[in-house]
Structures are given as structure tokens and as C-alpha cells.
Design a protein around this motif. Sequence first.
Motif, PDB file in Angstrom:
ATOM      1  N   GLN A  32      34.734  40.140  49.251  1.00 33.02           N
ATOM      2  CA  GLN A  32      36.026  39.574  49.678  1.00 33.02           C
ATOM      3  C   GLN A  32      37.084  40.131  48.876  1.00 33.02           C
ATOM      4  N   TYR A  33      36.981  40.844  47.961  1.00 34.22           N
ATOM      5  CA  TYR A  33      37.899  41.958  47.453  1.00 34.22           C
ATOM      6  C   TYR A  33      37.980  43.182  47.797  1.00 34.22           C
ATOM      7  N   ASN A  34      36.685  43.924  47.627  1.00 32.55           N
ATOM      8  CA  ASN A  34      36.711  45.301  48.291  1.00 32.55           C
ATOM      9  C   ASN A  34      37.970  46.063  47.898  1.00 32.55           C
ATOM     10  N   ASN A  35      38.181  46.336  46.718  1.00 29.95           N
ATOM     11  CA  ASN A  35      39.285  47.143  46.481  1.00 29.95           C
ATOM     12  C   ASN A  35      39.375  47.874  45.143  1.00 29.95           C
ATOM     13  N   TRP A  36      39.253  49.199  45.025  1.00 31.03           N
ATOM     14  CA  TRP A  36      38.745  49.948  43.786  1.00 31.03           C
ATOM     15  C   TRP A  36      39.932  50.461  42.955  1.00 31.03           C
ATOM     16  N   TRP A  37      41.178  49.586  43.210  1.00 30.94           N
ATOM     17  CA  TRP A  37      42.027  50.049  42.459  1.00 30.94           C
ATOM     18  C   TRP A  37      42.051  49.653  40.769  1.00 30.94           C
ATOM     19  N   PRO A  38      41.389  48.523  40.604  1.00 29.32           N
ATOM     20  CA  PRO A  38      41.340  48.142  39.187  1.00 29.32           C
ATOM     21  C   PRO A  38      40.350  49.017  38.624  1.00 29.32           C
ATOM     22  N   LEU A  39      39.631  49.781  39.008  1.00 34.01           N
ATOM     23  CA  LEU A  39      38.875  50.697  38.407  1.00 34.01           C
ATOM     24  C   LEU A  39      39.758  51.792  37.412  1.00 34.01           C
ATOM     25  N   PHE A  40      40.904  51.842  37.572  1.00 35.93           N
ATOM     26  CA  PHE A  40      41.820  52.516  36.683  1.00 35.93           C
ATOM     27  C   PHE A  40      41.829  52.178  35.122  1.00 35.93           C
ATOM     28  N   VAL A  41      41.276  51.031  35.044  1.00 35.99           N
ATOM     29  CA  VAL A  41      41.483  50.145  33.879  1.00 35.99           C
ATOM     30  C   VAL A  41      40.673  51.042  32.812  1.00 35.99           C
ATOM     31  N   LEU A  42      39.507  51.773  33.394  1.00 28.49           N
ATOM     32  CA  LEU A  42      38.702  52.486  32.578  1.00 28.49           C
ATOM     33  C   LEU A  42      39.094  53.618  31.868  1.00 28.49           C
ATOM     34  N   PHE A  43      40.254  54.317  32.501  1.00 29.80           N
ATOM     35  CA  PHE A  43      41.179  55.068  31.300  1.00 29.80           C
ATOM     36  C   PHE A  43      41.412  54.513  30.002  1.00 29.80           C
ATOM     37  N   PHE A  44      41.963  53.084  30.248  1.00 27.21           N
ATOM     38  CA  PHE A  44      42.337  52.479  29.014  1.00 27.21           C
ATOM     39  C   PHE A  44      41.185  52.108  28.082  1.00 27.21           C
ATOM     40  N   ILE A  88      47.372  42.474  36.482  1.00 23.14           N
ATOM     41  CA  ILE A  88      48.315  41.518  36.746  1.00 23.14           C
ATOM     42  C   ILE A  88      49.395  42.089  37.553  1.00 23.14           C
ATOM     43  N   VAL A  89      49.740  43.496  37.261  1.00 20.11           N
ATOM     44  CA  VAL A  89      50.916  43.853  38.208  1.00 20.11           C
ATOM     45  C   VAL A  89      50.497  43.944  39.473  1.00 20.11           C
ATOM     46  N   LEU A  90      49.031  44.518  39.566  1.00 16.83           N
ATOM     47  CA  LEU A  90      48.548  45.006  40.926  1.00 16.83           C
ATOM     48  C   LEU A  90      48.242  43.700  41.633  1.00 16.83           C
ATOM     49  N   ALA A  91      47.990  42.448  41.065  1.00 17.46           N
ATOM     50  CA  ALA A  91      47.862  41.216  41.884  1.00 17.46           C
ATOM     51  C   ALA A  91      49.158  40.709  42.112  1.00 17.46           C
ATOM     52  N   HIS A  92      50.080  41.174  41.402  1.00 21.01           N
ATOM     53  CA  HIS A  92      51.521  40.427  41.643  1.00 21.01           C
ATOM     54  C   HIS A  92      52.154  41.082  43.025  1.00 21.01           C
ATOM     55  N   VAL A  93      51.905  42.609  43.170  1.00 24.86           N
ATOM     56  CA  VAL A  93      52.493  43.147  44.353  1.00 24.86           C
ATOM     57  C   VAL A  93      51.596  43.237  45.504  1.00 24.86           C
ATOM     58  N   ASN A  94      50.519  42.383  45.233  1.00 21.84           N
ATOM     59  CA  ASN A  94      49.402  42.307  46.385  1.00 21.84           C
ATOM     60  C   ASN A  94      48.688  43.297  46.689  1.00 21.84           C
ATOM     61  N   VAL A  95      48.314  44.340  45.810  1.00 24.34           N
ATOM     62  CA  VAL A  95      47.357  45.401  45.922  1.00 24.34           C
ATOM     63  C   VAL A  95      46.092  44.849  45.758  1.00 24.34           C
ATOM     64  N   ILE A  96      45.734  43.900  44.825  1.00 24.01           N
ATOM     65  CA  ILE A  96      44.329  43.346  44.552  1.00 24.01           C
ATOM     66  C   ILE A  96      44.512  41.710  45.016  1.00 24.01           C
ATOM     67  N   GLN A  97      43.581  41.023  44.952  1.00 26.57           N
ATOM     68  CA  GLN A  97      43.676  39.578  44.966  1.00 26.57           C
ATOM     69  C   GLN A  97      43.404  38.967  43.769  1.00 26.57           C
ATOM     70  N   TRP A  98      44.024  37.854  43.278  1.00 21.47           N
ATOM     71  CA  TRP A  98      44.088  37.156  42.211  1.00 21.47           C
ATOM     72  C   TRP A  98      42.555  36.862  41.608  1.00 21.47           C
TER      73      TRP A  98
END
Length: 132
Positions: A32-44, A88-98
Motif C-alpha cells: 500500500q506504500y510502495n515508495n522508497w524515498w524514506p530510505l534516505f533516512v539511512l544516511f542519518f 514528516i516533510v515527505l508525508a506533508h508534500v504527499n510524496v509518501i503516505q502518512w
Amino acid sequence: MCFLLSLCQLVGLAFAAAVGVTFLVLGCALPQYNNWWPLFVLFFYVLSPVPTTIGRRLANSFESSSALIELCTFFTTGIVVSAIGLPIVLAHVNVIQWGACVLVLVGNVVVFLTILGYFYVFSNDDFDYNMW
């Protein structure tokens, strides 16, 4: 006995880190999410212990207050806040779901508490940077 206790703590920290990364991957890979943008958190995750490690290496005593220790704490705090803010920013701009945002935030909390636990558990280790 001390070696066995240290080994158990290390295994527990590794398990906790694996659980945190599992939450992160679930936030990316569930159908239902199928979006890999949150994986950038690995850098942090990789960057967060770097300032503290540098501060411990260069400071005479990590328990005392110095400008270097305070600067390293400031940078570490900025990295952790950025890791929490990114989903939170990615979800706010509708790149990922909440829902994915919540899973990534849970993973963030678990991983950063694991990193904090690592520094807490191994702060009194016999290894000293002055031997280098």
C-alpha cells in the motif's frame, strides 16, 4: 563473565537495530506504500554517531564540558532532528503516505535509541583513544 555480559549487550543492540531497520523497510516496501524515498533516512543513521565519536576522540574527557563536546552534541541533535523531520516533510508534500511516515518514525526512534544505548553501554569500555 564481563565478556559474556558485553557480548549479550552487543547482541541485544544488534537485534534492536535490526528491528528499527525492519520498520523502515516496512514503511517503504509494503504494497500500500510502495515508495522508497524514506530510505534516505539511512544516511542519518550512518552520520549520527560521527560527531560524538569525533568528540570522544579529540576531547580529553567526554564527561567534562568543553566547546568541542557541545558542538558535537549540537551536530548530533541536528542530524537526529533532520532524520525525524524528513519523513514528516515527505508525508506533508504527499510524496509518501502518512502510514509509511509513522512506520519510518517508529524505526527512527528504535534505531536512535539503539545508537544511544551503544554509547551508554560501551562508555566505560577499557578501550581508550589515547593508546593511538
